[in-house]
Design an enzyme around this catalytic site. Sequence first.
Site, mmCIF file in Angstrom:
data_model
loop_
_atom_site.group_PDB
_atom_site.id
_atom_site.type_symbol
_atom_site.label_atom_id
_atom_site.label_comp_id
_atom_site.label_asym_id
_atom_site.label_seq_id
_atom_site.Cartn_x
_atom_site.Cartn_y
_atom_site.Cartn_z
ATOM 1 N N GLN A 150 3.254 1.494 -9.567
ATOM 2 C CA GLN A 150 2.562 0.741 -10.563
ATOM 3 C C GLN A 150 3.467 -0.406 -10.221
ATOM 4 O O GLN A 150 3.425 -1.681 -10.071
ATOM 5 C CB GLN A 150 2.952 0.616 -11.700
ATOM 6 C CG GLN A 150 1.185 1.447 -12.146
ATOM 7 C CD GLN A 150 1.955 2.045 -13.673
ATOM 8 O OE1 GLN A 150 2.398 2.002 -14.087
ATOM 9 N NE2 GLN A 150 0.112 2.543 -14.197
ATOM 10 N N ASP A 165 3.179 -2.904 -6.683
ATOM 11 C CA ASP A 165 1.472 -3.954 -6.796
ATOM 12 C C ASP A 165 2.385 -4.866 -6.603
ATOM 13 O O ASP A 165 1.753 -5.307 -7.748
ATOM 14 C CB ASP A 165 0.813 -3.066 -8.305
ATOM 15 C CG ASP A 165 -0.100 -3.898 -7.810
ATOM 16 O OD1 ASP A 165 -0.968 -4.267 -7.590
ATOM 17 O OD2 ASP A 165 -1.576 -3.503 -9.119
ATOM 18 N N TYR A 172 -12.037 -2.200 -8.620
ATOM 19 C CA TYR A 172 -12.418 -3.641 -8.452
ATOM 20 C C TYR A 172 -13.923 -4.178 -8.524
ATOM 21 O O TYR A 172 -15.163 -2.736 -9.027
ATOM 22 C CB TYR A 172 -12.400 -3.857 -7.126
ATOM 23 C CG TYR A 172 -10.803 -3.907 -6.294
ATOM 24 C CD1 TYR A 172 -10.334 -5.083 -6.783
ATOM 25 C CD2 TYR A 172 -10.253 -2.835 -5.936
ATOM 26 C CE1 TYR A 172 -9.136 -4.824 -6.533
ATOM 27 C CE2 TYR A 172 -8.794 -2.561 -5.295
ATOM 28 C CZ TYR A 172 -8.259 -3.737 -5.576
ATOM 29 O OH TYR A 172 -6.893 -3.977 -5.233
ATOM 30 N N ARG A 178 -3.420 1.542 -6.217
ATOM 31 C CA ARG A 178 -2.815 1.750 -7.729
ATOM 32 C C ARG A 178 -3.181 2.825 -8.323
ATOM 33 O O ARG A 178 -3.851 3.352 -9.082
ATOM 34 C CB ARG A 178 -4.370 0.535 -8.341
ATOM 35 C CG ARG A 178 -3.641 -0.635 -7.762
ATOM 36 C CD ARG A 178 -4.812 -1.197 -8.586
ATOM 37 N NE ARG A 178 -4.945 -3.276 -8.338
ATOM 38 C CZ ARG A 178 -4.846 -4.149 -8.470
ATOM 39 N NH1 ARG A 178 -5.774 -4.535 -9.119
ATOM 40 N NH2 ARG A 178 -4.533 -5.309 -8.633
ATOM 41 N N SER A 194 -0.387 -7.510 -8.597
ATOM 42 C CA SER A 194 -0.651 -7.518 -9.573
ATOM 43 C C SER A 194 0.769 -8.720 -9.980
ATOM 44 O O SER A 194 0.381 -8.807 -11.383
ATOM 45 C CB SER A 194 -0.615 -6.327 -10.543
ATOM 46 O OG SER A 194 -1.454 -5.424 -10.595
#
Length: 421
Positions: free
Chosen positions: A127, A130, A230, A122, A133
């Site tokens: 991005q 990902d 996380y 990440r 996500s």
Amino acid sequence: MGQTVFIPRELDANEARVAASPETVKRLVGLGFEVIVEKGAGLGSRIPDQDFAAAGAAIGKAADASKADVVLKVRRPTDLELKGYKPGAAVIAIMDPYGNDAAVAAMAKAGITAFSMEFMPRITRAQVMDVLSSQANLAGYQAVIDAAAEYDRALPMMMTAAGTVPAAKTFIMGVGVAGLQAIATARRLGAVVTATDVRPAVKEQVQSLGAKFLAVEDEEFKAAETAGGYAKEMSKEYQSKQAALTAEHIAKQDIVITTALIPGRPAPKLVSAAMVASMRPGSVIVDLAVERGGNVEGAVPGKVVTTENGVKIVGHLNVPGRVAASASLLYAKNLYAFLETMVDKATKQLAIKRDDELVKATMLTDAGQVVHPSFAKAAEAPRTEPAAIPATILVAVAADKKPAPRKTNNRKAAAKPKGSA
């Protein structure tokens, strides 16, 4: 001669997604690849073969995988599929390697270079790659749609001459990507939303979406996030405090959506049978973590269970796949963005840079070996997956007791993300 990218039809009956879109096929052709899409691969995502063909792909069959230099997939290849790949082929997919060491070892034995997209770091550069996500975002949306469908009452407050319909009270447990989208969707539909998470950083995000944040905000809570963003596993003492407040709160909710996942572990048990029993008939719980063991006692993978007291526990599998037409478009872009970084623009050939941070983070197998540090000994000593955090520790202690009186208004409860999610 150009290299070949193959996009197969997924064999899993529950998987409607596909690893390419007409847009990404066109871009792959532009990179110099010959693209072959297996016949019918996109039908579950509303992409007919002719759309892929119009973008420059050849429509082929499963056996065409044998000549592919790159295979783009949604799910980890089966043993049958591995037999059809040529040694050295790059296979990029959501590999779900935790607890599946035998499958990881089989990929190494097949000689493929396997990349696990869920390990994408990440960082700003990654991005657009990902997948967690992009897919969790849609899972959070779909969880609210599924809950509304099972709830069989209106979600927004409605004031009419005949009386007032109260707004549905919705509680989101775990505020990762899936949780945030669930909050936003439930708010758009008019529900009164509360949410909980053990990470302090998400409080402002929850409030910015118009929901109320619920958490036990002690010193442990303030340090409850890893450097990677996380949730950390909380102490038993914190879990007990969380349980007391959560048990009281859940009893008043119409809809509960759980999204809590910890990478590399089974899903933590957040909602006990006693909590489910405390809810009103007609209430709905959607467990987005059901494929990893579930956050809710009584959740059954692939089924909607109705309890004795009339509460529905929704355990749909592959929730992003329930909105496959959207999920595939996003996932295909994730894959293309990653593959593009491994293509030499001058020669238009695949050129994997094994010292690249993205490659090092995601490469599972290479040249007949398991190379990812977390799974390097998979072939020698199969990993035993740790036990899930039991509900008897996490929540059940609160079920038989009345919650302790609160001294301030700041005492709230938290759950663990992350959603898939």
